[in-house]
Design a protein around this motif. Structure first.
Motif, PDB file in Angstrom:
ATOM      1  N   THR A 142      29.684   9.562  34.241  1.00 27.66           N
ATOM      2  CA  THR A 142      28.786   8.491  33.785  1.00 27.66           C
ATOM      3  C   THR A 142      29.297   7.918  32.464  1.00 27.66           C
ATOM      4  N   LEU A 143      28.958   8.574  31.367  1.00 33.69           N
ATOM      5  CA  LEU A 143      29.272   8.035  30.050  1.00 33.69           C
ATOM      6  C   LEU A 143      30.774   7.935  29.809  1.00 33.69           C
ATOM      7  N   ILE A 144      31.510   9.012  30.091  1.00 30.72           N
ATOM      8  CA  ILE A 144      32.957   8.994  29.843  1.00 30.72           C
ATOM      9  C   ILE A 144      33.654   8.016  30.774  1.00 30.72           C
ATOM     10  N   ALA A 145      33.274   8.021  32.058  1.00 30.21           N
ATOM     11  CA  ALA A 145      33.894   7.102  33.015  1.00 30.21           C
ATOM     12  C   ALA A 145      33.643   5.652  32.622  1.00 30.21           C
ATOM     13  N   ALA A 146      32.465   5.358  32.059  1.00 28.32           N
ATOM     14  CA  ALA A 146      32.164   3.990  31.633  1.00 28.32           C
ATOM     15  C   ALA A 146      33.064   3.579  30.478  1.00 28.32           C
ATOM     16  N   PHE A 147      33.242   4.453  29.486  1.00 25.78           N
ATOM     17  CA  PHE A 147      34.079   4.107  28.335  1.00 25.78           C
ATOM     18  C   PHE A 147      35.560   4.061  28.708  1.00 25.78           C
ATOM     19  N   LEU A 148      35.952   4.821  29.709  1.00 24.80           N
ATOM     20  CA  LEU A 148      37.354   4.775  30.140  1.00 24.80           C
ATOM     21  C   LEU A 148      37.717   3.441  30.782  1.00 24.80           C
ATOM     22  N   ILE A 196      39.079  11.992  16.999  1.00 21.49           N
ATOM     23  CA  ILE A 196      38.071  11.698  15.985  1.00 21.49           C
ATOM     24  C   ILE A 196      37.744  10.213  15.927  1.00 21.49           C
ATOM     25  N   MET A 197      38.692   9.361  16.311  1.00 22.21           N
ATOM     26  CA  MET A 197      38.580   7.922  16.082  1.00 22.21           C
ATOM     27  C   MET A 197      37.541   7.275  16.983  1.00 22.21           C
ATOM     28  N   PRO A 198      36.496   6.660  16.415  1.00 22.16           N
ATOM     29  CA  PRO A 198      35.524   5.898  17.225  1.00 22.16           C
ATOM     30  C   PRO A 198      36.188   4.638  17.781  1.00 22.16           C
ATOM     31  N   PRO A 199      35.605   4.030  18.832  1.00 23.37           N
ATOM     32  CA  PRO A 199      34.337   4.428  19.458  1.00 23.37           C
ATOM     33  C   PRO A 199      34.461   5.477  20.568  1.00 23.37           C
ATOM     34  N   MET A 200      35.686   5.886  20.933  1.00 30.33           N
ATOM     35  CA  MET A 200      35.815   6.859  22.023  1.00 30.33           C
ATOM     36  C   MET A 200      35.601   8.290  21.537  1.00 30.33           C
TER      37      MET A 200
END
Length: 653
Positions: free
Chosen positions: A185-191, A277-281
């Motif tokens: 869900t969340l990780i797949a969306a940001f990927l 560490i680097m946002p937004p991921m």
């Protein structure tokens, strides 16, 4: 002729793309609708993700190199058949299994769970052998814990039936539990962002632009690795992926200009680690943190910017100071970058800003914000591609095609998502078995007893425990174990939950550099053709000043607790403290060696006051002194060793 056409199209590459397309469309549909919820989604998509992991692995090499080709073909078909069987079974009986048959499963439920359990274990053995052996040992421990001669590890044992059901059809833990749900869900969306950027070549273009920004100083060439890894880290969330994408360009560049191979590999290793560490991921751990704390992901991101700023500012200074010692001041001509690549880089950063506006200002949910940002980036990259391809006929885009870019985007998304889904499913088994055996409660109780003696003892032992775990496990596994074992005792003793979780989060990052295993260092060393162990130790040395940030968040807790101007001021104090420590370790303040060592030692001690002294006024005052000394030190290094040779030109990239 028809058979020839079929042979051209019916192959493993197109089969992989077909499943990748299914996963891609399903994730987008879920981001829009949220249909069925995360638990139902993982019951549908986990088998598809495992199929993709099998196919992607098999495209690169046989699953079993010692077996003949026909045996590998058969086993791949069998594994895919298990996934298809599980997909159909859960599609038909999901509601019965998830609701009505909880605690009283049928024989068929158990068989499906057993097959998926064994398949995940076997795939983890191929992809994550360390995790496999940890889980294998946990299975034996779960079954035969009553044989333990040590009281701390003793438990009455349980049945193999319970091992399988707790890891599969119970849904609360194991491969269908919260970790697999977050992956799909969340990780797949940001990927989706990383996939679109990679599909249209925005990542490689960005690295070249960062090389250009490093300027015409030979000593600034290693900063291309720092800047490039920082930029790629915004969407990769992975140290090893960062090392592959950025290191393949920056490490040969550094070596070309005289940077020793070990230092080049160590610089890229340290810079790539910042991708966690680097946002937004911010890596998988950040998504898990939002779930553990029950807060929107944006709340984690806005705190992550403080850590990332301190990390990369301190790293850039440390790398520069070491570069001054290793490299002459001989100037070079900065490489030219085509306008097409410059615009792609601008689109990438514009999309990152768009994402932060959607989550932070508009207040949009994470899934929709990631989806809209991916669509925004795709539209701009597509317009840029079409304009340079067909209107300007720019040679920089001559080899690109629309369909290939789209296909690469979809396959990139599937590759990253399937890999992380397998990883998190494997970790779901691990945490589920830890829970069944009661190990987590016993470990937490022991840490609480230690903390009752002194909170510093608990913090130190927690760091040692996390570091030891990180020696053998990847950062995500280290964070999950730390979150379930360490955070509870810390919070019960009064530590703010944000501080406790970020403490564990940073431990998991440093664990990636723990000997004897560091995938990021191994990749960088391989690219640089340098010693793995020397690369890892050099990276640890470079990162040592930044490691202080792990403990500074206890004394300067506003850095991760209170977003706003107080956070900004605290972050500057911590950054000054870590930069002062870096100058004391790697710089040179005066020519006389004895006086130089003394001044640098004093600078490190004063930096420690800025980092750890509990009084904010005293800390700020000492930070001002450290800042003045750091500025003096940097200005002094700018004047070291005048140029001795002529310019060396560099062609356009």
């Amino acid at each position: 002729m028809l058979s020839d056409r079929l042979k051209n199209h019916v192959n493993i590459n197109n089969l992989t793309f077909l499943f990748a397309l299914v996963l891609f469309v399903w994730v987008i549909w879920y981001c829009f609708t949220g249909s069925g919820g995360a638990q139902e989604l993982v019951s549908r998509l986990l088998p598809i993700a495992l199929i993709l992991q099998i196919l992607f692995t098999y495209q690169k090499e046989p699953l079993y190199k010692r077996l003949p080709a026909i045996a590998n073909h058969v086993l791949v078909v069998v594994y895919i058949g298990i996934c298809v069987y599980a997909f159909v079974y859960f599609y038909l009986y999901y509601e019965d299994i998830a609701i009505w048959r909880q605690g009283s499963y049928t024989k068929q439920d158990f068989i499906v769970g057993l097959l998926m359990f064994l398949l995940v274990m076997e795939l983890s053995r191929l992809a994550h052998p360390t995790l496999f052996w940890v889980n294998f040992g946990l299975v034996l421990y779960t079954l035969f814990g009553y044989l333990s001669p040590v009281d701390f590890f003793w438990h009455p044992g349980t049945s193999f039936y319970r091992v399988v059901t707790s890891s599969t059809v119970e849904m609360s833990n194991g491969i269908y539990g919260i970790y697999g749900q977050i992956a799909l869900t969340l990780i797949a969306a940001f990927l989706l962002l990383a996939a679109v950027a990679n599909g249209f070549g925005a990542q490689s273009a960005m690295i070249r632009v960062m090389q250009r920004l490093a300027g015409n100083s030979r000593r600034m060439v290693p900063q291309a690795a720092v800047l490039g890894s920082m930029a790629i880290g915004m969407v990769s969330g992975s140290g090893s992926a960062n090392a592959v994408v950025v290191g393949s360009i920056t490490i040969p560049l550094m070596k070309r200009y005289g940077v020793p191979g070990v230092f080049a590999a160590a610089t890229e290793t340290a810079a790539s680690m910042g991708g966690l560490i680097m946002p937004p991921m911010m890596g998988v751990g950040a998504f898990l943190m939002s779930e553990f704390l029950g807060v929107p992901y944006w709340d984690v991101v806005i705190r992550g910017f403080a850590l990332a700023f301190t990390y990369y500012a301190s790293l850039a200074l440390a790398v520069y100071l070491i570069s001054v010692r290793l490299l002459p001041r001989e100037p070079i001509v900065a490489p030219r970058v085509p306008v097409y690549h410059q615009i792609k880089t601008s689109i990438f950063f514009l999309a990152v800003v768009f994402l932060m506006v959607m989550m932070g200002w508009v207040g949009m949910g994470e899934l929709l914000a990631a989806l809209y940002t991916a669509a925004f980036m795709f539209a701009l990259l597509l317009v840029n591609f079409l304009y340079f391809k067909y209107a300007l006929k720019d040679p920089a885009v001559a080899e690109e095609t629309f369909l290939r870019n789209v296909r690469l985007s979809i396959e990139t998304h599937a590759d990253m998502t399937s890999y992380l889904t397998l990883l998190l499913a494997t970790l779901g088994i691990m945490i589920g078995l830890f829970t069944v055996t009661g190990f987590i409660n016993r470990m937490g109780g022991m840490l609480l007893q230690l903390g009752a003696w002194h909170i510093m003892a608990l913090i130190f032992m927690s760091f040692v425990f996390g570091w030891l775990v990180g020696m053998g496990l990847p950062p995500t596994a280290t964070y999950i174990i730390g979150a379930v074992v360490i955070v509870g005792p810390l919070t019960k003793l009064g530590v703010n939950p944000w501080v406790a979780h970020f403490f564990v989060f940073l431990i998991s990052v440093w664990g990636e550099l723990s000997p004897p295993t560091s995938l990021t260092a191994a990749i960088s060393a391989r690219i640089a053709e340098a010693s793995f162990m020397k690369t890892m130790w050099e990276a640890l040395r470079i990162c040592l000043p930044i490691t202080l940030m792990t403990f500074a968040i206890f004394s300067r807790s506003e850095m991760v607790v209170t977003p706003g101007w107080i956070q900004v001021a605290t972050t500057l104090v911590v950054t000054i403290g870590t930069c002062g420590t870096a100058l004391g370790m790697f710089g040179r303040l005066v020519e006389n060696p004895a006086a130089d060592y003394l001044l640098r030692a004093v600078l490190i001690l004063v930096s420690f006051v800025a980092l750890f002294y509990p009084d904010d006024i005293v800390s700020a005052a000492t930070a001002a002194v450290v800042l003045a000394a750091t500025i003096f030190g940097v200005l002094r290094h700018l004047q070291v060793a005048p140029p001795k040779h002529g310019l060396k030109s560099e062609p356009a990239i």
